[in-house]
Design a protein around this motif. Sequence first.
Motif, short mmCIF file in Angstrom:
data_model
loop_
_atom_site.label_atom_id
_atom_site.label_comp_id
_atom_site.label_asym_id
_atom_site.label_seq_id
_atom_site.Cartn_x
_atom_site.Cartn_y
_atom_site.Cartn_z
N VAL A 1 0.85 -1.19 0.00
CA VAL A 1 0.00 0.00 0.00
C VAL A 1 0.89 1.24 0.00
CG1 VAL A 1 -1.78 1.29 1.22
CG2 VAL A 1 -1.83 -1.22 1.22
N ASP A 2 0.72 2.07 -1.02
CA ASP A 2 1.53 3.28 -1.13
C ASP A 2 0.99 4.42 -0.28
OD1 ASP A 2 3.33 2.25 -3.25
OD2 ASP A 2 1.49 2.25 -4.44
N ARG A 3 -0.32 4.43 -0.04
CA ARG A 3 -0.93 5.51 0.75
C ARG A 3 -2.17 4.98 1.47
NH1 ARG A 3 -3.01 9.13 3.66
NH2 ARG A 3 -3.01 11.35 3.13
N PHE A 4 -2.19 5.13 2.77
CA PHE A 4 -3.40 4.85 3.53
C PHE A 4 -4.20 6.16 3.61
CE2 PHE A 4 -0.53 1.53 4.87
CZ PHE A 4 -1.36 0.42 4.96
N ILE A 5 -5.42 6.13 3.09
CA ILE A 5 -6.30 7.29 3.09
C ILE A 5 -7.40 7.01 4.10
CG2 ILE A 5 -7.84 8.75 1.71
CD1 ILE A 5 -6.26 7.87 -0.76
N CYS A 6 -7.43 7.78 5.19
CA CYS A 6 -8.22 7.38 6.35
C CYS A 6 -9.26 8.42 6.73
CB CYS A 6 -7.30 7.17 7.55
SG CYS A 6 -5.92 6.03 7.22
N HIS A 7 -10.36 7.93 7.27
CA HIS A 7 -11.35 8.84 7.86
C HIS A 7 -10.76 9.43 9.13
CE1 HIS A 7 -15.07 10.40 9.54
NE2 HIS A 7 -14.79 9.75 10.65
N PRO A 8 -10.64 10.76 9.21
CA PRO A 8 -10.05 11.38 10.41
C PRO A 8 -11.12 11.65 11.47
CG PRO A 8 -10.38 13.04 8.71
CD PRO A 8 -10.88 11.74 8.15
N GLY A 9 -11.36 10.68 12.33
CA GLY A 9 -12.38 10.85 13.35
C GLY A 9 -12.06 11.94 14.34
N GLY A 10 -10.81 12.20 14.53
CA GLY A 10 -10.32 13.23 15.44
C GLY A 10 -8.81 13.16 15.44
N MET A 11 -8.15 14.16 16.01
CA MET A 11 -6.69 14.18 15.98
C MET A 11 -6.09 12.97 16.70
SD MET A 11 -4.25 15.87 14.67
CE MET A 11 -4.93 17.50 14.36
N LYS A 12 -6.68 12.57 17.82
CA LYS A 12 -6.16 11.42 18.53
C LYS A 12 -6.37 10.12 17.74
CE LYS A 12 -6.56 13.34 23.20
NZ LYS A 12 -7.17 13.18 24.54
N VAL A 13 -7.45 10.06 16.97
CA VAL A 13 -7.68 8.89 16.13
C VAL A 13 -6.62 8.83 15.02
CG1 VAL A 13 -9.28 7.76 14.54
CG2 VAL A 13 -10.15 8.82 16.63
N ILE A 14 -6.31 9.97 14.42
CA ILE A 14 -5.26 10.00 13.38
C ILE A 14 -3.93 9.54 13.96
CG2 ILE A 14 -3.98 11.48 11.80
CD1 ILE A 14 -6.44 13.29 11.64
N ASP A 15 -3.59 10.05 15.14
CA ASP A 15 -2.33 9.63 15.78
C ASP A 15 -2.34 8.12 16.05
OD1 ASP A 15 -1.49 12.27 15.81
OD2 ASP A 15 -2.09 12.62 17.90
N ALA A 16 -3.49 7.59 16.47
CA ALA A 16 -3.60 6.16 16.77
C ALA A 16 -3.45 5.32 15.51
CB ALA A 16 -4.94 5.87 17.43
N ILE A 17 -4.00 5.79 14.38
CA ILE A 17 -3.87 5.07 13.12
C ILE A 17 -2.41 5.02 12.69
CG2 ILE A 17 -4.40 5.16 10.65
CD1 ILE A 17 -7.12 6.37 11.44
N GLU A 18 -1.72 6.16 12.78
CA GLU A 18 -0.30 6.19 12.41
C GLU A 18 0.51 5.24 13.29
OE1 GLU A 18 0.26 10.72 10.63
OE2 GLU A 18 0.70 10.34 12.75
N ALA A 19 0.21 5.22 14.58
CA ALA A 19 0.95 4.34 15.49
C ALA A 19 0.65 2.88 15.19
CB ALA A 19 0.62 4.68 16.93
#
Length: 350
Positions: free
Chosen positions: A269-287
Amino acid sequence: MSKPARIVALATADAPHTLSQPDVVEVARTLFSDRFPGFDRMLPVFDTAGIKARQSAMPMEWYLTPRGWPERTRAYLDVAVGMFERAARAALDRADLKAADVDMIVTVSSTGIATPSLEARASASLGFRPDAARVPVFGLGCAGGVTGLALASKLAKASPGAVVLLVVVELCTLSFRMEDLTKADIVATALFGDGAAACVLRCGEDGFAEVEATAEHTWPDTLDIMGWRVDPTGLGVIFDRAIPPFARTNLREAIVGILDRQSLGLDDVDRFICHPGGMKVIDAIEASLSLQQGCLESERAILADHGNMSAPTALYVLDRERKRGLPDRSLLTALGPGFTLSTLTLRAAA
């Protein structure tokens, strides 16, 4: 062998009013501080949400008066139909098509009740054919944009030559309330915005992305994580379990399993395009996915400018990435009530 479905066009439509986060904070402080013990301890959620502004169905003053089901429903119908029409027209214009060319209409919305559903109410204005198939979908929440796109792609693939229109409309702010406050209501006030998005799909050579695969994963015993409760005054948000730690712990395994069934791995996968539920959710997805911190730039940008619009938000991110140029393979993802992960594997058009 049938050709895969392609996304021919994608467009978004913002709600008519803009709420700046500082203004929301001041209003929330005035309204909630005397009604919710410990409100001051909740104030940081407005700062950590990562939101500068979001769009809303109604002007700020509308939310200052208690509202019941009839008023909320009238507002939903008045605004949602108009946003449906704007998003649909924009997507069809980009596809160089007319509403009369559409064979199937998939409508996704979980923030209001409309029977007849939105596509029926917009039909005369847009000019859909009387024989166009209507597929209204309710209850998908934040995963609705991705799941709706998956459904639309399956319909397009099953009917070669058919034009399928997906329209996603959510008016989350209509659930804002001043009575019976909970922590979840305050978090919703800090996060939610309104928006709409539309996609045109069909099999063939046209389009900016090919739908390579679709998949979902629902975790057992997770009905309490996210959803709506039906209250006397309207829909009330449910956040009974924290989403960021759940995503951080469980997302990777689910995505690895989905990709494995497609004979792919995370490195494919070259790019994960994610629903940003909130800033903490984005951080959790990256982690969880071991992504470089800060790489979900478009997710943060959409969240900052629009808030969490529920279902359309992932399509806003996809549209931003489309404009920047999609890499060879992307995985579009969203988490929603169920608790469910919905994904689309996309290949950029040659």
